[in-house]
Motif scaffolding. Structure first.
Motif, PDB file in Angstrom:
ATOM      1  N   CYS A  60       2.218  -7.815   3.447  1.00 28.92           N
ATOM      2  CA  CYS A  60       1.387  -6.655   3.152  1.00 28.92           C
ATOM      3  C   CYS A  60      -0.087  -7.103   2.609  1.00 28.92           C
ATOM      4  CB  CYS A  60       1.737  -5.667   2.091  1.00 28.92           C
ATOM      5  SG  CYS A  60       0.743  -4.064   2.058  1.00 28.92           S
ATOM      6  N   THR A  61      -1.038  -6.395   3.279  1.00 29.59           N
ATOM      7  CA  THR A  61      -2.441  -6.863   2.693  1.00 29.59           C
ATOM      8  C   THR A  61      -2.935  -6.474   1.220  1.00 29.59           C
ATOM      9  OG1 THR A  61      -3.308  -4.797   3.702  1.00 29.59           O
ATOM     10  CG2 THR A  61      -3.342  -6.933   5.221  1.00 29.59           C
ATOM     11  N   TYR A  62      -1.921  -5.749   0.697  1.00 31.32           N
ATOM     12  CA  TYR A  62      -2.294  -4.969  -0.585  1.00 31.32           C
ATOM     13  C   TYR A  62      -2.255  -6.332  -1.725  1.00 31.32           C
ATOM     14  CZ  TYR A  62      -1.597  -2.945  -5.056  1.00 31.32           C
ATOM     15  OH  TYR A  62      -1.448  -2.386  -6.148  1.00 31.32           O
ATOM     16  N   LYS A 115       0.738   4.373  10.927  1.00 29.50           N
ATOM     17  CA  LYS A 115       2.152   4.031  11.142  1.00 29.50           C
ATOM     18  C   LYS A 115       2.957   3.986   9.826  1.00 29.50           C
ATOM     19  CE  LYS A 115       1.916   1.581  15.235  1.00 29.50           C
ATOM     20  NZ  LYS A 115       2.023   0.269  16.178  1.00 29.50           N
ATOM     21  N   ARG A 116       2.149   3.727   8.698  1.00 29.33           N
ATOM     22  CA  ARG A 116       2.701   3.387   7.382  1.00 29.33           C
ATOM     23  C   ARG A 116       3.327   4.596   7.006  1.00 29.33           C
ATOM     24  NH1 ARG A 116      -2.169   2.661   3.784  1.00 29.33           N
ATOM     25  NH2 ARG A 116      -1.923   4.835   3.246  1.00 29.33           N
ATOM     26  N   MET A 117       4.383   4.429   6.153  1.00 31.17           N
ATOM     27  CA  MET A 117       5.371   5.340   5.570  1.00 31.17           C
ATOM     28  C   MET A 117       5.550   4.901   4.175  1.00 31.17           C
ATOM     29  SD  MET A 117       8.158   7.171   8.068  1.00 31.17           S
ATOM     30  CE  MET A 117       8.117   5.817   9.400  1.00 31.17           C
ATOM     31  N   GLY A 163       9.689   2.289   1.268  1.00 34.24           N
ATOM     32  CA  GLY A 163       8.541   1.629   1.513  1.00 34.24           C
ATOM     33  C   GLY A 163       8.005   0.964   2.809  1.00 34.24           C
ATOM     34  N   CYS A 164       7.025   0.826   3.106  1.00 34.73           N
ATOM     35  CA  CYS A 164       6.553   0.289   4.433  1.00 34.73           C
ATOM     36  C   CYS A 164       6.931  -1.281   4.664  1.00 34.73           C
ATOM     37  CB  CYS A 164       4.982   0.251   4.665  1.00 34.73           C
ATOM     38  SG  CYS A 164       4.378  -0.559   6.266  1.00 34.73           S
ATOM     39  N   ASN A 165       7.583  -2.014   5.682  1.00 36.80           N
ATOM     40  CA  ASN A 165       7.733  -3.204   5.790  1.00 36.80           C
ATOM     41  C   ASN A 165       7.316  -3.730   7.195  1.00 36.80           C
ATOM     42  OD1 ASN A 165       9.740  -2.285   7.620  1.00 36.80           O
ATOM     43  ND2 ASN A 165      11.345  -2.888   6.486  1.00 36.80           N
ATOM     44  N   CYS A 225      -5.190  -1.489   4.514  1.00 36.49           N
ATOM     45  CA  CYS A 225      -3.713  -1.331   5.345  1.00 36.49           C
ATOM     46  C   CYS A 225      -3.975  -1.704   6.602  1.00 36.49           C
ATOM     47  CB  CYS A 225      -3.092  -0.207   5.106  1.00 36.49           C
ATOM     48  SG  CYS A 225      -1.720   0.024   5.970  1.00 36.49           S
ATOM     49  N   ARG A 226      -3.200  -2.430   7.479  1.00 39.99           N
ATOM     50  CA  ARG A 226      -3.448  -2.659   8.737  1.00 39.99           C
ATOM     51  C   ARG A 226      -3.140  -1.443   9.661  1.00 39.99           C
ATOM     52  NH1 ARG A 226      -0.535  -7.611   7.490  1.00 39.99           N
ATOM     53  NH2 ARG A 226      -1.820  -9.213   7.313  1.00 39.99           N
ATOM     54  N   PHE A 227      -2.370  -0.996   9.326  1.00 38.72           N
ATOM     55  CA  PHE A 227      -1.662   0.182  10.265  1.00 38.72           C
ATOM     56  C   PHE A 227      -1.425   1.568   9.580  1.00 38.72           C
ATOM     57  CE2 PHE A 227       0.187  -3.633  11.787  1.00 38.72           C
ATOM     58  CZ  PHE A 227      -0.309  -3.885  12.910  1.00 38.72           C
ATOM     59  N   PRO A 228      -2.586   2.145   8.810  1.00 38.95           N
ATOM     60  CA  PRO A 228      -2.421   3.276   8.073  1.00 38.95           C
ATOM     61  C   PRO A 228      -1.652   4.670   8.794  1.00 38.95           C
ATOM     62  CG  PRO A 228      -4.912   2.974   8.626  1.00 38.95           C
ATOM     63  CD  PRO A 228      -3.892   1.777   9.197  1.00 38.95           C
ATOM     64  N   TRP A 283       0.704  -1.291   0.036  1.00 47.50           N
ATOM     65  CA  TRP A 283      -0.091  -0.012   0.010  1.00 47.50           C
ATOM     66  C   TRP A 283       0.990   1.248   0.096  1.00 47.50           C
ATOM     67  CZ3 TRP A 283      -4.661  -0.131  -1.412  1.00 47.50           C
ATOM     68  CH2 TRP A 283      -5.508  -1.217  -1.322  1.00 47.50           C
ATOM     69  N   SER A 284       2.190   1.211   0.370  1.00 44.88           N
ATOM     70  CA  SER A 284       2.956   2.458   0.587  1.00 44.88           C
ATOM     71  C   SER A 284       3.722   2.730  -0.695  1.00 44.88           C
ATOM     72  CB  SER A 284       3.969   2.279   1.659  1.00 44.88           C
ATOM     73  OG  SER A 284       4.847   1.531   1.405  1.00 44.88           O
ATOM     74  N   CYS A 285       3.448   1.795  -1.682  1.00 42.98           N
ATOM     75  CA  CYS A 285       4.266   2.116  -2.809  1.00 42.98           C
ATOM     76  C   CYS A 285       3.304   2.231  -4.217  1.00 42.98           C
ATOM     77  CB  CYS A 285       5.080   0.769  -3.294  1.00 42.98           C
ATOM     78  SG  CYS A 285       6.501   0.525  -2.065  1.00 42.98           S
TER      79      CYS A 285
END
Ligand code: SF4
Length: 185
Positions: A131-133, A143-145, A124-126, A138-141, A52-54
């Motif tokens: 990832c749920t994508y 916290k996501r970067m 991106g986010c790890n 997203c589980r942690f919107p 989701w972050s990419c």
């Protein structure tokens, strides 16, 4: 140590947290570019269409532009370290780690004060093992970067347009991140 985290204090707050450089961002200077997105599509970092972050999960270039311009102010945060020579991968890795750790901490602090914060880091986010994508949200919107590049930003351009250097001289390495804040959120 308490931090005010206002537009007036945020640069000093970030320096107090351990970032080596920081500067306010005028959101009107931020320009998401299709050509940066094209580089993501080459998928060197294996996040494209997997997270989701990419891209494309983080939005189209027009959507990224619109989102970035909807914020009131922002800050660029940087970690610069000295390298023994151009091949000093230890310093390179340490600078990336220090930026990431600082971004996580500042993101948590900003989210205590503001509801709407866009956090952009060096990658991106790890957070999740998988990832749920694209099947689930997203589980942690909060916290996501995303990486700055995922939003189509040319990092050197964003820095220079906001009064920060991107390069601090030979035998140094610098990693940059950004936060955008909606004041009354
Ligand atoms: S927090 Fe988890 S679900 Fe959300 S983008 Fe990161 S890895 Fe994916």
């Amino acid at each position: 140590m308490g931090y005010e985290l206002t537009k007036e204090t945020i640069v000093q707050d970030a320096l107090d947290m351990g970032f080596t450089h920081a500067g306010l961002v005028d959101v009107t200077t931020l320009e998401a570019r299709e050509e940066v997105r094209d580089m993501c599509a080459v998928d060197k970092c294996h996040g494209y269409d997997r997270n989701w972050s990419c891209p494309p999960g983080c939005g189209t270039i027009p959507e990224c532009n619109e989102r970035m311009h909807s914020y009131d102010w922002g800050i660029i945060t940087q970690v610069t370290l000295d390298m023994e020579d151009a091949m000093d991968m230890e310093a390179w890795g340490e600078a990336g780690k220090q930026l990431h750790d600082g971004q996580v901490r500042l993101n948590e602090e900003l989210h205590k004060k503001y509801k709407d914060v866009l956090a952009l880091g060096g990658a991106g986010c790890n957070l999740c093992a998988k990832c749920t994508y694209p099947d689930e949200p997203c589980r942690f919107p909060e916290k996501r970067m995303s990486g700055m590049e995922a939003y189509g930003l040319v990092v050197s351009e964003a820095c220079m347009k906001n009064g920060l250097k991107y390069y601090y001289g030979p035998d140094t390495v610098t990693f940059s991140g950004m936060f955008l804040v909606k004041e009354n959120s």
